[in-house]
Write a protein that holds these residues in place. Structure first.
Motif, PDB file in Angstrom:
ATOM      1  N   VAL A  26      36.401  38.827  27.918  1.00  0.00           N
ATOM      2  CA  VAL A  26      35.306  38.555  28.846  1.00  0.00           C
ATOM      3  C   VAL A  26      35.588  37.278  29.622  1.00  0.00           C
ATOM      4  O   VAL A  26      36.468  36.497  29.273  1.00  0.00           O
ATOM      5  N   GLY A  27      34.818  37.076  30.690  1.00  0.00           N
ATOM      6  CA  GLY A  27      34.952  35.870  31.483  1.00  0.00           C
ATOM      7  C   GLY A  27      35.563  36.152  32.836  1.00  0.00           C
ATOM      8  O   GLY A  27      35.625  37.291  33.306  1.00  0.00           O
ATOM      9  N   LEU A  28      36.037  35.090  33.474  1.00  0.00           N
ATOM     10  CA  LEU A  28      36.602  35.191  34.819  1.00  0.00           C
ATOM     11  C   LEU A  28      38.001  35.789  34.750  1.00  0.00           C
ATOM     12  O   LEU A  28      38.889  35.260  34.092  1.00  0.00           O
ATOM     13  N   VAL A  29      38.197  36.909  35.442  1.00  0.00           N
ATOM     14  CA  VAL A  29      39.467  37.626  35.438  1.00  0.00           C
ATOM     15  C   VAL A  29      40.299  37.267  36.657  1.00  0.00           C
ATOM     16  O   VAL A  29      41.521  37.150  36.593  1.00  0.00           O
ATOM     17  N   LEU A  30      39.651  37.087  37.801  1.00  0.00           N
ATOM     18  CA  LEU A  30      40.342  36.859  39.067  1.00  0.00           C
ATOM     19  C   LEU A  30      39.477  35.957  39.934  1.00  0.00           C
ATOM     20  O   LEU A  30      38.261  36.153  40.002  1.00  0.00           O
ATOM     21  N   GLY A  31      40.105  34.995  40.600  1.00  0.00           N
ATOM     22  CA  GLY A  31      39.367  34.168  41.544  1.00  0.00           C
ATOM     23  C   GLY A  31      39.555  32.680  41.328  1.00  0.00           C
ATOM     24  O   GLY A  31      39.856  32.228  40.222  1.00  0.00           O
ATOM     25  N   LYS A  71      43.427  45.351  26.985  1.00  0.00           N
ATOM     26  CA  LYS A  71      44.676  45.314  26.226  1.00  0.00           C
ATOM     27  C   LYS A  71      45.731  44.564  27.035  1.00  0.00           C
ATOM     28  O   LYS A  71      45.685  44.534  28.259  1.00  0.00           O
ATOM     29  N   PRO A  72      46.698  43.957  26.347  1.00  0.00           N
ATOM     30  CA  PRO A  72      47.729  43.192  27.064  1.00  0.00           C
ATOM     31  C   PRO A  72      48.509  44.070  28.046  1.00  0.00           C
ATOM     32  O   PRO A  72      48.769  45.248  27.777  1.00  0.00           O
ATOM     33  N   VAL A  73      48.852  43.502  29.181  1.00  0.00           N
ATOM     34  CA  VAL A  73      49.683  44.189  30.168  1.00  0.00           C
ATOM     35  C   VAL A  73      50.805  43.246  30.600  1.00  0.00           C
ATOM     36  O   VAL A  73      50.721  42.036  30.408  1.00  0.00           O
ATOM     37  N   HIS A  74      51.872  43.812  31.161  1.00  0.00           N
ATOM     38  CA  HIS A  74      53.002  43.011  31.623  1.00  0.00           C
ATOM     39  C   HIS A  74      53.016  42.887  33.143  1.00  0.00           C
ATOM     40  O   HIS A  74      53.881  42.231  33.709  1.00  0.00           O
ATOM     41  N   GLY A  75      52.070  43.527  33.785  1.00  0.00           N
ATOM     42  CA  GLY A  75      51.982  43.459  35.232  1.00  0.00           C
ATOM     43  C   GLY A  75      50.816  44.300  35.705  1.00  0.00           C
ATOM     44  O   GLY A  75      50.210  45.042  34.912  1.00  0.00           O
ATOM     45  N   PHE A  76      50.491  44.193  36.976  1.00  0.00           N
ATOM     46  CA  PHE A  76      49.384  45.001  37.508  1.00  0.00           C
ATOM     47  C   PHE A  76      49.729  45.499  38.905  1.00  0.00           C
ATOM     48  O   PHE A  76      49.036  45.253  39.868  1.00  0.00           O
TER      49      PHE A  76
END
Length: 373
Positions: A26-31, A71-76
């Motif tokens: 949770v929380g700020l993801v982008l910005g 879940k963890p990711v290595h890129g988007f």
């Protein structure tokens, strides 16, 4: 100017991140926290379609319930749905903020919003959240010096109870002591027993502030070696926050009437409103849990309720629950149940920020089921 940091602080004040489950994100993801926020959109899911809607509306912030990156990711990269969501939001300079399990449990949260939407009153949690660990601090101080000590511990954060502060208890008695060689007594003489009128001051304090409160007390106390106790208090076992809600209907209804009430309160979905139980059963007390709620079935099977309203109930747990002769079940679409929370957050933002920020609930339905035959 309202910044992203200002809005994040508001949302985190209502739905503290530390109350989220340990597995949650949770929380700020982008910005950029320093960026200006003029328009806020709210949605259940951070789907590509919702991101597109936010970008076209020129939103500065998208507040969602479900995490994008649980879940963890290595890129988007934009070759995946999650990547397309982030690419769209980043391209529109729109921030992303998530409130998930921290919003499930809170006052003004998801389960509470669902309970209010179907008309329930006198709400209590199904499972109360643990109370904040607290201490009782007891200190003995000369009566004429007690006021500064009470003030010092209050300023350090002790003695706050609900809408009150500076809460202490005082009893008067006699203190006895004999200063020995090397002592520098504020009262008394080396080698002689002193008898002093003292106040026993008791105060409650958050355990996390123990050191701060004790340091403030010792600094304000006139004695070289004050006598004091610290007692760790047990959890009283009840809070206003927690998992799910139990409430009562203003007037009893049949199960069929209650199910119709639910169907009319929630957005229409292909899932509809599924019901398990006798249609003519009387319903007075209702338990609700926004989102997937079958983990609460064992606890509710013998609870003092008439029906449990939630989502994503599986065949075997639901069958066994009903076979035991317990409450009835009402199963609704996950997205529809949680969407009841969005207008609550919108109103909170409008009340807090006035006309400096415009807010809007997404009109994009993100329920995965689109039709049924």
């Amino acid at each position: 100017m309202t910044t992203l940091a200002d809005v994040v602080d508001l949302v985190h004040g209502w739905y503290p991140p530390h109350t989220a489950d340990s597995w949650d994100a949770v929380g700020l993801v982008l910005g950029d926290p320093a960026q200006q926020v003029r328009k806020v959109m709210l949605a259940v899911d951070p789907s590509p379609a919702v991101a597109k809607e936010a970008a076209e509306w020129k939103a500065d912030l998208l507040v969602v319930h479900h995490p994008l990156l649980l879940k963890p990711v290595h890129g988007f990269a934009a070759t995946t749905p999650k990547g397309r969501t982030l690419a769209t939001l980043a391209g529109a300079n729109c921030a992303l903020l998530t409130a998930h399990t921290n919003a499930d449990q809170a006052l003004g949260g998801v389960s509470e919003a669902l309970a209010h939407a179907v008309g329930l009153e006198d709400l209590t949690p199904i499972v109360a959240a643990p109370g904040e660990p607290r201490d009782k601090i007891i200190v003995f101080v000369p009566s004429d010096a007690a006021a500064p000590v009470r003030a010092a511990v209050a300023e350090a954060g002790a003695g706050a109870l609900g809408n009150y502060d500076h809460c202490t208890f005082t009893a008067t008695g006699q203190g006895r002591f004999r200063p020995l060689d090397g002592a520098d007594p504020a009262i008394g003489t080396i080698g002689d027993i002193a008898v002093v009128e003292e106040d026993r001051v008791e105060v409650l304090a958050p355990r996390k502030l123990r050191r701060t409160v004790l340091e403030a007390m010792l600094a304000a106390h006139p004695y070289e070696e004050p006598a004091y106790d610290v007692i760790e208090l047990g959890d009283p076992g009840f809070t206003e926050t927690g998992t799910g809600r139990i409430g009562r209907l203003p007037e009893p209804q049949t199960l069929r009437e209650f199910a119709q009430r639910v169907a009319e309160a929630l957005p229409e979905t292909a899932h509809g409103t599924r019901v398990g139980g006798d249609p003519e059963r009387e319903v007075r007390r209702v338990a609700v849990c926004g989102g997937a709620g079958d983990f609460l079935l064992p606890q509710l099977s013998s609870a003092d309720i008439d029906v449990y309203l939630t989502s994503d109930l599986r065949h075997h747990p639901a069958s066994e629950f009903l076979e035991h002769g317990g409450p009835a079940l009402v199963d609704v679409a996950h997205w529809a149940a949680e969407s009841m929370w969005l207008p609550v957050v919108q109103k909170r933002l409008d009340d807090a920020l006035g006309d400096t920020v415009v807010s809007r609930v997404s009109t994009t339905p993100t329920d995965p089921w689109t039709f049924r035959i």
